[in-house]
Design an enzyme around this catalytic site. Structure first.
Site, mmCIF file in Angstrom:
data_model
loop_
_atom_site.group_PDB
_atom_site.id
_atom_site.type_symbol
_atom_site.label_atom_id
_atom_site.label_comp_id
_atom_site.label_asym_id
_atom_site.label_seq_id
_atom_site.Cartn_x
_atom_site.Cartn_y
_atom_site.Cartn_z
ATOM 1 N N GLU A 201 1.426 -8.224 3.370
ATOM 2 C CA GLU A 201 1.575 -8.741 4.736
ATOM 3 C C GLU A 201 3.047 -8.914 5.095
ATOM 4 O O GLU A 201 3.445 -8.681 6.234
ATOM 5 C CB GLU A 201 0.831 -10.073 4.901
ATOM 6 N N TYR B 85 -11.000 0.206 2.998
ATOM 7 C CA TYR B 85 -10.404 -1.136 3.018
ATOM 8 C C TYR B 85 -11.273 -2.088 3.848
ATOM 9 O O TYR B 85 -11.614 -3.189 3.401
ATOM 10 C CB TYR B 85 -8.976 -1.068 3.575
ATOM 11 N N TRP C 153 -0.822 -1.658 9.727
ATOM 12 C CA TRP C 153 -1.442 -1.933 8.433
ATOM 13 C C TRP C 153 -1.744 -0.639 7.681
ATOM 14 O O TRP C 153 -1.617 -0.591 6.467
ATOM 15 C CB TRP C 153 -2.692 -2.784 8.626
#
Length: 186
Positions: free
Chosen positions: A39, A17, A47
Site C-alpha cells: 500500500e 487477487y 493497484w
C-alpha cells in the site's frame, strides 16, 4: 459469469487477487506488513501496477521480512534504488525501512501488530453494504483516526487513503459491493 466488484478488470492477476485475497480478514503480522509495504508503494499509482510487481517486491524486500528490512544498510537501500523490478521511489523505500522498525515497536507494545490494528474495529470486520461505485469511500473517520495514530508513532506514507486501502485489502472492512459474489463469502 460471476459478478465482481466494479474495479476488477479482466486481467487474470486482478481477478485472482479479488477472488481470493481482497477483503479476507488477515490477522498474521507477516501478511499485514506485506500489505503495508504494498500500500505504501501504491500511493499515487494503480493497484494493478503493484500487483504486477508484487513478486519483484517480495524478492527485493527479503520476502517482506520486517526484521530484516528494519536492519537494512545504506548499501541495501542503494541496491533497492537500482532495482528496476520495483517502484524506485527514494522516500517510499526509506519509509519501508522506517515502518519496519516501527512495526516491531508496535509489536512490543501490543504483543502483535495485529492486536494493535484490529483493536480499531474491536477485532471484527466492518461489513459495509455498498451497491454502487460512488458509495465506496476513499477514506472514513476510522481510517483518519488510524492514520493519525500511526503518523504519531512515526509511520510514513500512512495517510487516510492508504490506510483505508489497507483496511479493505486486509478485511478490516468488507467493501465488496452487494452484487459481488464475494460479498457474502468474506
Amino acid at each position: 459469469m460471476k459478478q465482481r466488484c466494479f474495479w476488477v478488470s479482466d486481467d487474470p492477476l486482478y481477478i485472482e487477487y479479488h477472488d481470493t485475497e481482497w477483503g479476507v480478514p488477515v490477522y498474521e503480522d507477516d501478511k499485514l506488513f506485506e500489505f503495508l509495504i504494498l500500500e505504501t508503494f501504491q500511493a499515487g499509482l494503480s493497484w494493478i501496477t503493484i500487483l504486477k510487481k508484487r513478486e519483484n517486491f517480495r524478492k527485493a524486500f527479503d520476502d517482506f521480512d520486517y526484521q530484516k528490512i528494519a536492519n537494512y544498510s545504506e548499501d541495501k537501500y542503494e541496491e533497492l534504488l537500482q532495482n528496476e523490478g520495483i517502484i524506485r521511489n527514494k522516500l517510499k523505500i526509506k519509509a519501508t525501512i522506517t515502518n519496519a522498525q516501527l512495526f516491531m515497536k508496535v509489536q512490543e507494545e501490543f504483543g502483535s501488530f495485529s492486536k494493535y490494528i484490529w483493536s480499531f474495529v474491536d477485532g471484527n470486520p466492518i461489513k459495509n453494504k455498498f451497491s454502487k461505485r460512488e458509495e465506496v469511500p476513499a477514506t472514513t473517520e476510522l481510517s483518519d483516526a488510524i492514520s493519525k495514530d500511526m503518523k504519531k508513532r512515526g509511520f510514513k506514507f500512512v495517510g487516510s487513503t492508504v490506510i483505508y486501502a489497507h483496511m479493505q485489502a486486509t478485511g478490516m472492512v468488507n467493501d465488496h459491493t452487494t452484487d459481488c459474489f464475494r460479498y457474502h463469502e468474506v
